[in-house]
Design an enzyme around this catalytic site. Structure first.
Site, mmCIF file in Angstrom:
data_model
loop_
_atom_site.group_PDB
_atom_site.id
_atom_site.type_symbol
_atom_site.label_atom_id
_atom_site.label_comp_id
_atom_site.label_asym_id
_atom_site.label_seq_id
_atom_site.Cartn_x
_atom_site.Cartn_y
_atom_site.Cartn_z
ATOM 1 N N TYR A 7 -25.160 -20.036 -53.604
ATOM 2 C CA TYR A 7 -25.137 -18.705 -53.366
ATOM 3 C C TYR A 7 -26.416 -17.926 -54.300
ATOM 4 O O TYR A 7 -26.532 -18.588 -55.371
ATOM 5 C CB TYR A 7 -23.946 -18.056 -53.645
ATOM 6 C CG TYR A 7 -23.437 -17.897 -54.891
ATOM 7 C CD1 TYR A 7 -23.426 -16.962 -55.767
ATOM 8 C CD2 TYR A 7 -22.884 -18.899 -55.625
ATOM 9 C CE1 TYR A 7 -23.171 -16.588 -57.049
ATOM 10 C CE2 TYR A 7 -22.578 -19.007 -56.789
ATOM 11 C CZ TYR A 7 -22.353 -17.699 -57.527
ATOM 12 O OH TYR A 7 -21.853 -17.694 -58.932
ATOM 13 N N ARG A 34 -34.669 -19.690 -57.248
ATOM 14 C CA ARG A 34 -33.556 -20.331 -57.761
ATOM 15 C C ARG A 34 -32.926 -20.814 -56.559
ATOM 16 O O ARG A 34 -32.275 -22.046 -56.492
ATOM 17 C CB ARG A 34 -32.645 -19.528 -58.583
ATOM 18 C CG ARG A 34 -31.570 -20.314 -59.462
ATOM 19 C CD ARG A 34 -30.862 -19.514 -60.376
ATOM 20 N NE ARG A 34 -30.265 -18.155 -59.825
ATOM 21 C CZ ARG A 34 -29.598 -17.522 -60.587
ATOM 22 N NH1 ARG A 34 -29.563 -17.563 -62.025
ATOM 23 N NH2 ARG A 34 -29.101 -16.478 -60.211
ATOM 24 N N ARG A 78 -14.601 -32.468 -40.520
ATOM 25 C CA ARG A 78 -14.439 -32.846 -42.063
ATOM 26 C C ARG A 78 -14.907 -34.366 -42.410
ATOM 27 O O ARG A 78 -14.065 -35.112 -41.740
ATOM 28 C CB ARG A 78 -13.063 -32.189 -42.527
ATOM 29 C CG ARG A 78 -13.178 -32.576 -44.114
ATOM 30 C CD ARG A 78 -11.713 -32.105 -44.402
ATOM 31 N NE ARG A 78 -11.866 -31.803 -46.132
ATOM 32 C CZ ARG A 78 -11.536 -32.967 -46.768
ATOM 33 N NH1 ARG A 78 -11.408 -34.127 -46.274
ATOM 34 N NH2 ARG A 78 -11.405 -32.636 -48.206
ATOM 35 N N HIS A 119 -16.754 -36.440 -45.830
ATOM 36 C CA HIS A 119 -17.305 -36.466 -46.989
ATOM 37 C C HIS A 119 -18.956 -36.600 -46.866
ATOM 38 O O HIS A 119 -19.929 -35.982 -47.595
ATOM 39 C CB HIS A 119 -17.209 -37.324 -48.195
ATOM 40 C CG HIS A 119 -15.629 -36.806 -48.834
ATOM 41 N ND1 HIS A 119 -14.516 -36.836 -48.292
ATOM 42 C CD2 HIS A 119 -15.438 -36.616 -50.090
ATOM 43 C CE1 HIS A 119 -13.616 -36.369 -49.000
ATOM 44 N NE2 HIS A 119 -13.946 -35.967 -50.108
ATOM 45 N N LYS A 179 -26.637 -23.173 -58.752
ATOM 46 C CA LYS A 179 -25.757 -22.084 -58.511
ATOM 47 C C LYS A 179 -24.989 -22.237 -57.140
ATOM 48 O O LYS A 179 -25.309 -21.824 -56.165
ATOM 49 C CB LYS A 179 -26.468 -20.881 -58.364
ATOM 50 C CG LYS A 179 -25.731 -19.602 -58.533
ATOM 51 C CD LYS A 179 -26.632 -18.229 -58.625
ATOM 52 C CE LYS A 179 -25.902 -17.248 -58.657
ATOM 53 N NZ LYS A 179 -25.192 -16.989 -60.068
ATOM 54 N N GLU A 224 -22.413 -21.158 -72.215
ATOM 55 C CA GLU A 224 -22.677 -19.790 -71.759
ATOM 56 C C GLU A 224 -21.276 -19.116 -71.612
ATOM 57 O O GLU A 224 -20.445 -19.370 -71.997
ATOM 58 C CB GLU A 224 -23.280 -19.764 -70.325
ATOM 59 C CG GLU A 224 -22.925 -20.893 -69.457
ATOM 60 C CD GLU A 224 -23.773 -21.164 -68.158
ATOM 61 O OE1 GLU A 224 -24.641 -20.255 -67.868
ATOM 62 O OE2 GLU A 224 -23.403 -21.887 -67.427
ATOM 63 N N LEU A 278 -26.329 -22.049 -66.287
ATOM 64 C CA LEU A 278 -27.122 -21.742 -65.164
ATOM 65 C C LEU A 278 -28.416 -21.088 -65.921
ATOM 66 O O LEU A 278 -28.295 -20.180 -66.962
ATOM 67 C CB LEU A 278 -26.447 -20.611 -64.656
ATOM 68 C CG LEU A 278 -27.202 -19.769 -63.152
ATOM 69 C CD1 LEU A 278 -27.262 -20.727 -62.176
ATOM 70 C CD2 LEU A 278 -26.255 -18.930 -62.734
#
Length: 282
Positions: A35, A54, A103, A105, A148, A180, A204
């Site tokens: 995101y 990014r 679903r 993996h 991110k 951070e 990040l």
């Protein structure tokens, strides 16, 4: 905060009330996605290039194929502001996942899901002027914080703990070395020099962090990408954080330690002013 009606998806613009994904969705079930939160001032993007770059770096790191090329992404994001007639301070939230599939993996043979929406967001002027309090906690996140990703549960828990202590943020550390914050980058000032953790996998690589680095160079303020300890944090002359929503935010208290006289320092204020000029706010 009002959410504007028109949402960008990989299939074009739709009304937000018509946006839905199937029950088996990779972002919901695995946090398998990425995101970005992009700041808007007076109807214009700030640091858009940095955010888009990014986004694609994060996608590449997760082997996630985005539905748009970069050039298309810029066009669609501009159209998102135009179609919603955004002229105020706001933000765009953009999310991409590995798609909808049964679903498992293992990566599915499915197209990515992507959406973006705009939301009003006023500047936190009172906090920017007076500073905020923080707590410190061990950094228990994974080893790829430079991505991110949607895997934010540790960040959420630590941000909530800060709120429960009447604080704005939680400053994180690994073996007493500050990395951070739960949702921002952290800095200290000591003897006129700014220190912040270097760009490794443990933090990040913030878009505002990158701009702060440029702004302080223009201001001739020494800037060292050098990790600092909890002891140095509590003994700092100034402390501040940065993010797209918090901007350049002074920290006036860390745990039970008041930083100097408890007011934002002159170097932090100078960076704030440079940030506002760079963002077209003054």
């Amino acid at each position: 905060m009002a959410v504007y009606q028109q949402v960008l998806t990989q299939n074009g613009f739709i009304d937000k009330n018509d946006l839905y994904y199937p029950f088996e969705e990779r972002g919901l079930q695995f946090g398998d996605g990425i995101y970005e939160v992009i700041r808007i001032y007076h109807g214009k993007y700030y640091l858009l290039n940095e955010h888009v770059e990014r986004l694609y770096r994060s996608a590449e790191s997760l082997k996630l194929k985005l539905p748009f090329q970069k050039s298309e992404m810029y066009v669609y994001l501009d159209e998102l502001l135009e179609i919603n007639q955004i002229s105020s301070d706001a933000k765009v939230y953009l999310q991409a996942t590995r798609g909808s599939a049964p679903r498992d993996h293992v990566f599915p043979d499915a197209d990515a899901n992507l959406y973006a929406y705009a939301q009003d967001l006023a500047r936190p002027l009172d906090k920017l002027e007076n500073g905020v309090a923080t707590i410190t906690r061990p950094d228990i996140r994974w080893q790829n914080c430079y991505i991110k990703s949607l895997n934010l549960l540790p960040n959420v828990m630590m941000k909530q703990e800060a709120k429960e202590h009447g604080c704005f943020e939680t400053i994180l550390h690994r073996d007493n070395v500050v990395t951070e914050c739960s949702s921002s980058n952290a800095y200290i000032v000591k003897d006129g020099t700014i220190y912040t953790h270097p760009e490794t996998n443990n933090i990040l690589h913030g878009c505002v962090r990158l701009r702060v680095k440029k702004l302080v160079k223009d201001l001739n303020i020494p800037f060292k990408e050098e990790a600092f300890t909890l002891s140095q944090l509590h003994d700092a002359d100034e402390v501040f954080l940065s993010s797209s929503t918090a901007e350049v935010m002074p920290i006036t208290k860390v745990d039970d330690t008041v930083i100097q006289d408890g007011t934002p320092g002159k170097i932090t204020k100078a960076i704030q002013q440079a940030y506002e000029k760079d963002a077209g706010l003054r």
